[in-house]
Design an enzyme around this catalytic site. Sequence first.
Site, PDB file in Angstrom:
ATOM      1  N   HIS A 274       0.849  -1.201   0.000  1.00 56.53           N
ATOM      2  CA  HIS A 274       0.000   0.000   0.000  1.00 56.53           C
ATOM      3  C   HIS A 274       0.886   1.254   0.000  1.00 56.53           C
ATOM      4  CE1 HIS A 274      -4.353   0.353   0.228  1.00 56.53           C
ATOM      5  NE2 HIS A 274      -4.203   1.549   0.754  1.00 56.53           N
ATOM      6  N   GLY A 279      -5.074   5.585  -4.610  1.00 53.13           N
ATOM      7  CA  GLY A 279      -4.835   5.038  -5.948  1.00 53.13           C
ATOM      8  C   GLY A 279      -4.107   3.716  -5.974  1.00 53.13           C
ATOM      9  N   ASN A 280      -3.979   3.043  -4.817  1.00 58.25           N
ATOM     10  CA  ASN A 280      -3.254   1.767  -4.771  1.00 58.25           C
ATOM     11  C   ASN A 280      -3.951   0.667  -5.569  1.00 58.25           C
ATOM     12  OD1 ASN A 280      -0.964   2.111  -2.606  1.00 58.25           O
ATOM     13  ND2 ASN A 280      -2.763   3.123  -1.745  1.00 58.25           N
ATOM     14  N   GLY A 281      -5.288   0.607  -5.465  1.00 56.60           N
ATOM     15  CA  GLY A 281      -6.027  -0.440  -6.164  1.00 56.60           C
ATOM     16  C   GLY A 281      -5.892  -0.335  -7.669  1.00 56.60           C
ATOM     17  N   ARG A 285      -3.821  -2.962 -10.145  1.00 58.39           N
ATOM     18  CA  ARG A 285      -4.510  -3.681 -11.227  1.00 58.39           C
ATOM     19  C   ARG A 285      -3.879  -3.359 -12.579  1.00 58.39           C
ATOM     20  NH1 ARG A 285      -8.707  -2.524  -7.579  1.00 58.39           N
ATOM     21  NH2 ARG A 285      -9.412  -0.615  -8.631  1.00 58.39           N
ATOM     22  N   TYR A 312     -13.280 -10.263  -4.134  1.00 55.37           N
ATOM     23  CA  TYR A 312     -11.960  -9.656  -4.367  1.00 55.37           C
ATOM     24  C   TYR A 312     -11.345  -9.207  -3.044  1.00 55.37           C
ATOM     25  CZ  TYR A 312      -8.788  -6.001  -6.329  1.00 55.37           C
ATOM     26  OH  TYR A 312      -7.723  -5.203  -6.664  1.00 55.37           O
TER      27      TYR A 312
END
Length: 349
Positions: A274, A279-281, A285, A312
Site C-alpha cells: 500500500h 490510488g493503490n487499487g 490492477r 476480491y
Amino acid sequence: MKTLLKNAREQKGLKTREVAQLLRIDQALISKFENGSRKPTKDQVVKLASLLAIDYETLLVAWLKEKILNEIGQDEFALKAMDMVREEIQNNYNTIKKSLSKNLTSILDEIDILKSKLDKFPKFDSDRITQALELEYTFESNRIEGNTLTLLETDLVINEGLTISGKSMREHLEAINHHEAIAYIKHLIDKNNALNEQEVLSIHNLILRGIKPNDAGRYRQTQVMIKGSSYMPPQPFLVSKEMEDFFIWYETNKNNLHPIVLAAELHERLLTIHPFIDGNGRTSRLVMNLILLQNGYVITNIKGDYETRMRYYNSLETAQTKNNKEDFLLFIAQNEKESLARYLEIIGQ
C-alpha cells in the site's frame, strides 16, 4: 560482467560519479565493479540492471558465473559439483510448480488452452474491440473504488469530452486518468520497457494527476488504514525498502512463475505494501495487466458489482492477514480465464 557494465554505462552517457549518486554508493565501487576487482551484491545487480537498461537475466547470469568461478576456481571436482547443483536447482523449480494447488493448476491448464487458441489468431487486436474492452476496464476499476459514473457516462467523458451533470470533478478525472494510464502501459509494452520503480511511479502519477497532485507518483509519508479491513499496511518509513524488495522479488521470479501467477502476485504484493496515500487499487490492477499484456494475454477485468468486489476484497484480506494466497490467485486466474473466453467468443474463435 565488467565489460557489460562499462559498455552499458557509456551507452547511457553516464559517468561513474553519476551512477554512484543514483545508486547511493561510493564512486570507487562503480570503478571496481567495472575493472573486476569487486563484485556487486545481488541487490546492486538489480539496481544496476534497471539503471543501465541491461536485461536483468543477462546481468545476473554473468554475475553468478563470476561468483561461482571465484568460489570453485579450477578444483578438479568442480564439474561434478556443478552437475549436482544443476540437479538440485531443477528439483527446486519442480517443487515450485508442485506447490500450486490442484484447483489452481487446473485453471492454469484451461487458460493455457485458451491462450493457445488466441496465439493462433493473427493479430488478434481489433481497435474497436480493444477500445470497448478498455472502456469497460476503466469503468469497472473505478467502480470498485466508488466512482459512480455509468459505463455510458464513462464513454461520454473519455471519448466525447462531455461533462456529466451531478458527477464530481474527481469522478471525471478518474475516468480520463485511468484511460491514459492504460495507454501508458501499452506504450511500455511497445517499447519493451521492463517493470521498474520509475514505471510504477509514472502509472500512479497518471492515476492521481489533477486529483491529488502533491501525492501523485510519490510514496506516502503517513500511516494509512484500509477501510473495512483488519490488515494494517507497513509504516511509511518502511515503504521505500518494501518497494525495493518488491522489485527484487519480481526480477528474481519473473521467469520462474506462470505469467498469471506472476501478475496476481505482483497485484497482491503491491496492495499489501500500500505504498501510496490513494490510488493503490487502480495502480496494482494496472501493473497486473501490464504483466498479462506483456505475456500475450488479455486484460483481466475485475467487476465492480457488490458480489465480485466482496470476493476480491475477502480473498485479498486472507492473503494479507493469514499468509494464504490461494483464494486470491484462484480469483485472478478465474477472471483471466473468463476474459480470454469472452475475447475469443467476440472474435469468433
